[in-house]
Design an enzyme around this catalytic site. Structure first.
Site, short mmCIF file in Angstrom:
data_model
loop_
_atom_site.label_atom_id
_atom_site.label_comp_id
_atom_site.label_asym_id
_atom_site.label_seq_id
_atom_site.Cartn_x
_atom_site.Cartn_y
_atom_site.Cartn_z
N GLU A 1 -44.59 45.07 12.76
CA GLU A 1 -44.11 46.40 13.50
C GLU A 1 -43.39 46.25 12.56
O GLU A 1 -42.55 45.04 12.13
CB GLU A 1 -43.40 46.09 15.10
N LYS B 1 -58.07 47.20 22.51
CA LYS B 1 -57.77 47.81 21.64
C LYS B 1 -59.24 48.07 21.22
O LYS B 1 -59.96 46.84 21.09
CB LYS B 1 -57.55 47.49 20.71
N ASP C 1 -54.10 41.24 28.25
CA ASP C 1 -53.09 41.61 27.04
C ASP C 1 -54.11 42.65 26.10
O ASP C 1 -54.77 42.80 26.51
CB ASP C 1 -53.76 40.27 26.25
N HIS C 2 -53.20 43.47 26.51
CA HIS C 2 -53.68 44.86 26.10
C HIS C 2 -54.08 44.87 24.83
O HIS C 2 -54.98 46.21 24.91
CB HIS C 2 -52.31 46.10 25.89
N ASP D 1 -43.96 36.09 22.34
CA ASP D 1 -44.26 37.53 22.73
C ASP D 1 -45.66 38.00 22.08
O ASP D 1 -46.08 38.84 23.02
CB ASP D 1 -42.80 38.65 22.22
N ARG E 1 -37.64 50.05 43.80
CA ARG E 1 -36.28 50.07 44.65
C ARG E 1 -35.72 51.16 44.96
O ARG E 1 -35.61 51.52 45.98
CB ARG E 1 -36.18 48.91 44.02
N HIS F 1 -51.69 38.27 22.03
CA HIS F 1 -51.96 38.97 21.08
C HIS F 1 -53.10 37.83 20.36
O HIS F 1 -54.10 37.83 19.66
CB HIS F 1 -51.24 40.03 20.39
C1 BG6 Z 1 -45.89 43.84 23.41
C2 BG6 Z 1 -44.84 43.39 23.15
O1 BG6 Z 1 -46.67 42.81 24.68
O2 BG6 Z 1 -46.47 44.16 22.37
C3 BG6 Z 1 -43.91 43.78 21.78
O3 BG6 Z 1 -44.17 42.35 23.48
C4 BG6 Z 1 -44.66 44.49 20.91
O4 BG6 Z 1 -42.74 43.46 21.15
C5 BG6 Z 1 -46.00 45.10 21.15
O5 BG6 Z 1 -43.75 46.02 20.19
C6 BG6 Z 1 -46.84 46.12 20.32
O6 BG6 Z 1 -47.73 46.18 21.13
P1 BG6 Z 1 -49.02 47.63 19.86
O7 BG6 Z 1 -49.94 47.98 20.95
O8 BG6 Z 1 -47.65 48.70 19.25
O9 BG6 Z 1 -49.04 47.08 19.18
#
Ligand code: BG6
Length: 491
Positions: free
Chosen positions: A217, A183, A178-179, A236, A51, A241
């Protein structure tokens, strides 16, 4: 290494939410790295949309700063930065109003020989409106759309969101990221299982005692507290994940790496998860919330202080004893846990094998430790296989439990690409193997929803744990009741 990389086809990538956090921290650096390795063709372009009113030059300055902040200085020297920035342009547009959209449409259609990709790096409530506008301005016909979690906050909202996106884009052109699936080690899990004869014959309840999946984490929620408080660790991390990791461990060998062959197998796992509801939720789940404590040698505030509230019951920690009800896995618990502000940042999958049926070594040698395969996602990605071997030296047999240890950084001496580098280019390649299909997301919610509901109905606050520890003591009890123990660092 560079010479082995094949450039993708020319593309025009439009990033919505281009001045946001995801774009700055992940997408721009990821695209730059691929450019640096020669994988992005000369005529590929990137259009930033948000925006904010910015000129092309101002957006390039924003992107330059993102590179300075997120790419090691050594890699930023010389011309690649200028070449990369020259691909970028900018259009100001809002999902709810029309100004800017014609301009975007004419820029994209001027490049109709390239693959159009739309990355929605925005809040999820904008996915529907943006897709509608892409449809209205004729941009959706050949385009691929990329969306990120959270895909809904429960099954109902996920169905609605998938429906909204699906009205404009057919499923084969929707890429749900889903990242974790991008990995390196996660893909290695497939390589380990299906490119080696060693593991698959043992990969079942006759030989595996249990599986642990930990995504811990050390950081708290910090400036994301606003979003996080509406989600919590179950939505989350577990819904996406962790369940995806579980699927890759538990799925049957797919007939090929074809996207639907892999996703069909993952879906079967999700559907085989033993339901958790008000009858068993207290026995097999633990939710926690961190209080003030210490992390990395310094004092850190609790979740409520970070949130600036006294009342939230959002969980920042979850442990679940899950079960996959099928022939391969009957009786093998999958202990899942994730949390913020835990003792260290470690994500790993531990496959714990059963003990040998009989020890020939006698009592003097002591108990034999069972084998374990540890797949470490982060930090220092790698694989460890714990074995019993003889302690070196004379004087009779003594045994010791040691890992065959393969750190990827040491073994391959290459930079480990960020998950987004692979996933972005997979979108251009049209390869959906590492993206979640609609029915997978919905199946994951079908398992998660009753847990959330049972927690809501139980009205019990999350159990407190001190920041910098491994979570509430109830999580330790959860696994110790079964005569097992959480394995940190695969040890
Ligand atoms: C995200 C979550 O999808 O993944 C975050 O929303 C989390 O809360 C993160 O910190 C963790 O990703 P990575 O790649 O740092 O393990």
């Amino acid at each position: 290494m560079t010479s082995r990389l094949i450039p993708v086809a020319p593309f025009v990538l439009t990033v919505f939410g281009a001045t946001g956090d995801l774009s700055r921290r992940k997408l721009i650096p990821a695209l730059f790295h691929r450019d640096l390795d020669g994988q992005i063709p000369d005529d590929a372009t990137i259009i930033g949309v948000s925006r904010r009113s910015l000129s092309d030059e101002e957006f390039r300055a924003f992107a330059r700063q993102a590179l300075i902040d997120h790419i090691p200085t050594g890699e930023l020297e010389g011309s690649p930065v200028e070449r990369f920035l020259s691909r970028l342009s900018y259009v100001a547009a809002d999902a709810d109003t029309d100004p800017g959209w014609s301009e975007l449409a004419s820029r994209v259609s001027a490049q109709d020989d390239k693959i159009p990709v739309y990355y929605l790096a925005t809040a999820p409530h904008l996915f529907g409106p943006i897709c509608d506008k892409l449809g209205k301005y004729g941009l959706a016909e050949k385009g691929r759309v990329v969306i990120e979690k959270p895909i809904g906050k429960d099954l109902k909202s996920a169905l609605a969101l998938n429906e909204q996106v699906g009205r404009i884009f057919p499923e084969e052109r929707v890429y749900r990221i889903d990242h974790y699936l991008g990995k390196e080690t996660v893909q290695n899990l497939m390589a380990l299982r299906f490119a080696n004869a060693l593991f698959e014959p043992l990969w079942n309840n006759a030989h595996i005692d249990h599986v642990q999946i930990t995504v811990a984490e050390a950081l708290g929620v910090e400036e994301r507290a606003g979003y996080y408080d509406t989600a919590g660790a179950m939505r989350d991390m577990v819904q996406n994940h962790i369940l995806q990791l579980l699927c890759l461990v538990a799925m049957e060998p797919p007939s090929s790496l074809d996207a639907d062959a892999v996703r069909d197998e993952k879906l079967k796992v999700l559907r085989a998860l033993k339901p958790v509801d008000e009858h068993n939720v207290a026995a097999i789940t633990v939710r926690g919330q961190y209080r003030a404590g210490a992390s990395a040698g310094g004092a850190v505030p609790g979740y409520l202080e970070e949130l600036g509230s006294t009342r939230s019951q959002t969980e920042t920690f979850v442990a679940v004893k899950a079960e996959v009800e099928n022939w391969r896995w009957a009786g093998v618990p999958f202990y899942l846990r994730t949390g913020k502000r835990l003792a260290s940042r470690v994500s790993e999958i531990v496959v714990a094998f059963r003990p040998v049926p009989h020890s020939v070594f006698g009592e003097a040698v002591g108990p034999l430790e069972p084998n374990r395969l540890v797949i470490r996602l982060q930090p220092d990605e790698g694989v460890k296989l714990w074995l019993m071997i003889k302690d070196p030296g004379p004087g009779g047999i003594r045994l010791t439990h040691v890992p065959l240890d393969m750190s990827f950084a040491k073994a391959f001496k290459v930079r480990n690409p960020d998950a987004y580098e692979r996933l972005l280019l997979d979108v251009v390649r049209g390869n959906q193997t590492l993206f979640m299909r609609r029915d997978e997301v919905e199946a994951a919610w079908r398992w998660v929803d009753p847990i959330l509901e049972a927690w809501r109905n139980a009205k019990e606050p999350p159990r407190p744990y001190t920041a910098g520890t491994w979570g509430p003591s109830a999580a330790i009890a959860l696994i110790e009741r079964d005569g097992r123990t959480w394995l940190e660092d695969g040890a």
